[in-house]
Design an enzyme around this catalytic site. Sequence first.
Site, PDB file in Angstrom:
ATOM      1  N   LYS A  63       1.179  21.115  19.607  1.00 32.37           N
ATOM      2  CA  LYS A  63       0.731  22.462  19.952  1.00 32.37           C
ATOM      3  C   LYS A  63      -0.765  22.356  20.083  1.00 32.37           C
ATOM      4  CE  LYS A  63       2.375  26.151  18.079  1.00 32.37           C
ATOM      5  NZ  LYS A  63       3.254  26.860  18.999  1.00 32.37           N
TER       6      LYS A  63
ATOM      7  N   ASP B   2       2.182  15.803  15.901  1.00 34.29           N
ATOM      8  CA  ASP B   2       1.296  16.632  16.728  1.00 34.29           C
ATOM      9  C   ASP B   2       0.461  15.779  17.670  1.00 34.29           C
ATOM     10  OD1 ASP B   2       2.033  18.796  15.305  1.00 34.29           O
ATOM     11  OD2 ASP B   2       0.168  19.017  14.197  1.00 34.29           O
TER      12      ASP B   2
ATOM     13  N   MET C 158     -10.788  25.451  15.575  1.00 29.73           N
ATOM     14  CA  MET C 158     -10.275  26.048  16.829  1.00 29.73           C
ATOM     15  C   MET C 158     -11.236  27.099  17.372  1.00 29.73           C
ATOM     16  SD  MET C 158      -6.238  26.373  15.802  1.00 29.73           S
ATOM     17  CE  MET C 158      -6.457  26.735  14.068  1.00 29.73           C
TER      18      MET C 158
HETATM   19  N1  SAH Z   1      -4.394  20.912   9.960  1.00 31.52           N
HETATM   20  C1  SAH Z   1      -5.615  20.507  10.625  1.00 31.52           C
HETATM   21  C2  SAH Z   1      -6.155  21.604  11.493  1.00 31.52           C
HETATM   22  C3  SAH Z   1      -5.249  21.932  12.662  1.00 31.52           C
HETATM   23  S1  SAH Z   1      -5.910  23.177  13.694  1.00 31.52           S
HETATM   24  C4  SAH Z   1      -6.645  20.070   9.578  1.00 31.52           C
HETATM   25  O1  SAH Z   1      -6.434  20.298   8.385  1.00 31.52           O
HETATM   26  O2  SAH Z   1      -7.640  19.468   9.955  1.00 31.52           O
HETATM   27  C5  SAH Z   1      -6.692  22.209  14.949  1.00 31.52           C
HETATM   28  C6  SAH Z   1      -8.180  22.264  14.781  1.00 31.52           C
HETATM   29  O3  SAH Z   1      -8.572  21.370  13.754  1.00 31.52           O
HETATM   30  C7  SAH Z   1      -8.965  21.805  15.988  1.00 31.52           C
HETATM   31  O4  SAH Z   1      -9.103  22.845  16.943  1.00 31.52           O
HETATM   32  C8  SAH Z   1     -10.283  21.468  15.356  1.00 31.52           C
HETATM   33  O5  SAH Z   1     -11.015  22.626  15.038  1.00 31.52           O
HETATM   34  C9  SAH Z   1      -9.834  20.832  14.055  1.00 31.52           C
HETATM   35  N2  SAH Z   1      -9.700  19.382  14.162  1.00 31.52           N
HETATM   36  C10 SAH Z   1      -8.612  18.649  13.904  1.00 31.52           C
HETATM   37  N3  SAH Z   1      -8.861  17.332  14.060  1.00 31.52           N
HETATM   38  C11 SAH Z   1     -10.156  17.238  14.420  1.00 31.52           C
HETATM   39  C12 SAH Z   1     -11.029  16.149  14.724  1.00 31.52           C
HETATM   40  N4  SAH Z   1     -10.640  14.875  14.689  1.00 31.52           N
HETATM   41  N5  SAH Z   1     -12.304  16.436  15.057  1.00 31.52           N
HETATM   42  C13 SAH Z   1     -12.750  17.697  15.084  1.00 31.52           C
HETATM   43  N6  SAH Z   1     -11.979  18.764  14.821  1.00 31.52           N
HETATM   44  C14 SAH Z   1     -10.697  18.539  14.482  1.00 31.52           C
END
Ligand code: SAH
Length: 283
Positions: free
Chosen positions: A72, A50, A186
């Site tokens: 995505k 990703d 998100m």
């Molecule tokens: N599977 C991921 C989430 C994917 S959805 C998890 O468990 O973290 C994508 C969302 O994850 C982003 O829009 C944000 O809200 C959050 N996110 C992922 N990485 C991030 C980061 N380094 N800092 C802040 N938010 C993050």
Amino acid sequence: MTDSSRLPPGDWPDMQPGWVWLCGAGPGDPGLVTLHALNALGQADVVVHDALVDDRILSWSRPGAELIYAGKRGGKPSAKQKDISLHLIDLARAGKRVLRLKGGDPFVFGRGGEEGQTLVQHGIPIRIIPGISAGIGGLAYAGIPVTHRDVNQAVTFVTGHDRRGRVTGVDWAAVARSSGVIVIYMGMKHLSAIADDLIAAGRGPDEPVAIVAQATLPDQEVLETTLATCAADAETAGIGSPAVICVGRAALLRQALDWQSLAMGSPPRNADPLGLGRPVEDG
Ligand code: SAH
């Protein structure tokens, strides 16, 4: 074969040809990658990743491994979910050792469930490797514990987008009542509407909110704000995605637990941000 040279002694699983491992890479900081993920990176023929997976982590792939971007990301053109799943199936059927590497945890708003299901339906063997989710690890890097005995007995993780990128069918009134602390993934695009819905459902306009963008990465930014002002403040501060939003008194604990500032020699801003008027006791 497992390249055990960079792993501690142990019985690390071998990746077999034709398998797909669905794996979390954590929120960003390479140090938050699991040993199982590192083991997988050392063996995979193909790494399908990703946008949120940091380049430093990808650089740990086996020399010669093929890296495929299947990102995505809200608002940006990206591969369709169906195409990604079918591509994984093709790669596995071609006898590759396939590592599907996702930001955070693959099963937390990561579509890992859907991809895993499709693979299973097509008879592809899978392994799941969890990762540290941004809503927990990202907040911890900002000094925010998602639970604390003086704050909350429950925490709600919720997405601000649905699968088409619009405001979700989430029942925000129910979310507002669900727990003292709400962690929104998100949520930046629709922050203003989400905050309005939470206030309309009874959450205090002055309730603390922390927004942690690029959490755990060198350019991590944290905005401390309130429910009523968070959307405007985020815009003024230019804070964008990816960000996790923490609503609730847990956000105040950053005043004591912002360990990155403490490490640079700053004193805690407030050692008793919950106003307990007593030292925190163990036990
Ligand atoms: N599977 C991921 C989430 C994917 S959805 C998890 O468990 O973290 C994508 C969302 O994850 C982003 O829009 C944000 O809200 C959050 N996110 C992922 N990485 C991030 C980061 N380094 N800092 C802040 N938010 C993050």
